[in-house]
Scaffold this motif. Sequence first.
Motif, mmCIF file in Angstrom:
data_model
loop_
_atom_site.group_PDB
_atom_site.id
_atom_site.type_symbol
_atom_site.label_atom_id
_atom_site.label_comp_id
_atom_site.label_asym_id
_atom_site.label_seq_id
_atom_site.Cartn_x
_atom_site.Cartn_y
_atom_site.Cartn_z
ATOM 1 N N MET A 166 0.817 -1.204 0.000
ATOM 2 C CA MET A 166 0.000 0.000 0.000
ATOM 3 C C MET A 166 0.856 1.261 0.000
ATOM 4 N N SER A 167 0.416 2.262 -0.765
ATOM 5 C CA SER A 167 1.155 3.523 -0.833
ATOM 6 C C SER A 167 0.808 4.450 0.325
ATOM 7 N N SER A 168 -0.390 4.316 0.856
ATOM 8 C CA SER A 168 -0.835 5.190 1.945
ATOM 9 C C SER A 168 -0.309 4.679 3.286
ATOM 10 N N PRO A 169 0.369 5.537 4.048
ATOM 11 C CA PRO A 169 0.899 5.106 5.344
ATOM 12 C C PRO A 169 -0.188 4.573 6.297
ATOM 13 N N ILE A 170 -1.401 5.116 6.214
ATOM 14 C CA ILE A 170 -2.462 4.659 7.115
ATOM 15 C C ILE A 170 -2.877 3.218 6.806
ATOM 16 N N ARG A 171 -2.588 2.747 5.589
ATOM 17 C CA ARG A 171 -2.964 1.385 5.195
ATOM 18 C C ARG A 171 -1.822 0.389 5.416
ATOM 19 N N THR A 198 4.675 -11.015 -3.854
ATOM 20 C CA THR A 198 4.464 -9.924 -2.912
ATOM 21 C C THR A 198 5.237 -8.726 -3.449
ATOM 22 N N VAL A 199 4.565 -7.608 -3.601
ATOM 23 C CA VAL A 199 5.216 -6.403 -4.125
ATOM 24 C C VAL A 199 6.228 -5.914 -3.099
ATOM 25 N N GLY A 200 7.426 -5.586 -3.565
ATOM 26 C CA GLY A 200 8.475 -5.151 -2.655
ATOM 27 C C GLY A 200 9.293 -4.014 -3.245
ATOM 28 N N GLY A 201 10.430 -3.755 -2.625
ATOM 29 C CA GLY A 201 11.301 -2.660 -3.074
ATOM 30 C C GLY A 201 10.587 -1.330 -2.960
ATOM 31 N N ASN A 202 10.725 -0.511 -3.992
ATOM 32 C CA ASN A 202 10.033 0.785 -4.009
ATOM 33 C C ASN A 202 8.672 0.693 -4.707
ATOM 34 N N GLY A 203 8.267 -0.524 -5.055
ATOM 35 C CA GLY A 203 6.990 -0.713 -5.734
ATOM 36 C C GLY A 203 5.814 -0.564 -4.788
ATOM 37 N N VAL A 204 4.777 0.072 -5.267
ATOM 38 C CA VAL A 204 3.494 0.111 -4.559
ATOM 39 C C VAL A 204 2.413 -0.310 -5.548
ATOM 40 N N CYS A 223 -3.593 -2.504 -15.974
ATOM 41 C CA CYS A 223 -3.036 -2.081 -14.695
ATOM 42 C C CYS A 223 -2.900 -0.563 -14.707
ATOM 43 N N GLY A 224 -3.617 0.088 -13.832
ATOM 44 C CA GLY A 224 -3.550 1.538 -13.739
ATOM 45 C C GLY A 224 -2.292 1.981 -13.008
ATOM 46 N N ILE A 225 -1.677 3.033 -13.499
ATOM 47 C CA ILE A 225 -0.462 3.586 -12.888
ATOM 48 C C ILE A 225 -0.807 4.966 -12.343
ATOM 49 N N GLY A 226 -0.448 5.225 -11.107
ATOM 50 C CA GLY A 226 -0.746 6.517 -10.491
ATOM 51 C C GLY A 226 -0.218 6.550 -9.076
ATOM 52 N N ASN A 227 -0.957 7.195 -8.178
ATOM 53 C CA ASN A 227 -0.523 7.319 -6.778
ATOM 54 C C ASN A 227 -0.536 5.988 -6.039
#
Length: 173
Positions: free
Chosen positions: A102-107, A128-134, A150-154
Amino acid sequence: MIVKTLEKMEKIVASNKELSWSGWTVLHSSKSDLAQTSKHGVRINNSWYLQKQFAQISDVYKSLDITVHVVPNSFDDLDLPNFIFQRDLFWQTMEGVVISRMSSPIRAGEEAYVSKYLSSLNIPITMTVGGNGVLEGADCLWLRPDIVLCGIGNRTNLEAYRSLKIHMTLQSV
């Protein structure tokens, strides 16, 4: 019965006139005049229908002998305010699930929680997504068994997309 393929779910929806697709959500619609005043009411082809997603659709799935798993509120008494949005936490492939990051810290932490639950059901975790990937699972959409959008964005970045592309190529997608 556990539904493991899109084709199987499409056959189930096609064979039951009360089920329909709304994006990637299956809706249960029942014709009713009460729908005119209900927050779940919708007018389709000059008739009123009640539409519900989880509670009723869960019952419909069970009546079709499809196993419905409800993720428990907490394994570790975690405070997960957005945990209701399960579609974001993983994405189903034909061979298993891809666990989001997840990109959101709350998640943060939700993906570990759902991963633990999916593992307890012996559902294969294929990536499992890792590294700098979100990546959020809701940003991936099956069009056909051989095509995924696959949508790319925030919420899903290019690094995660590239990893997912390699992963799906290995699954012949």
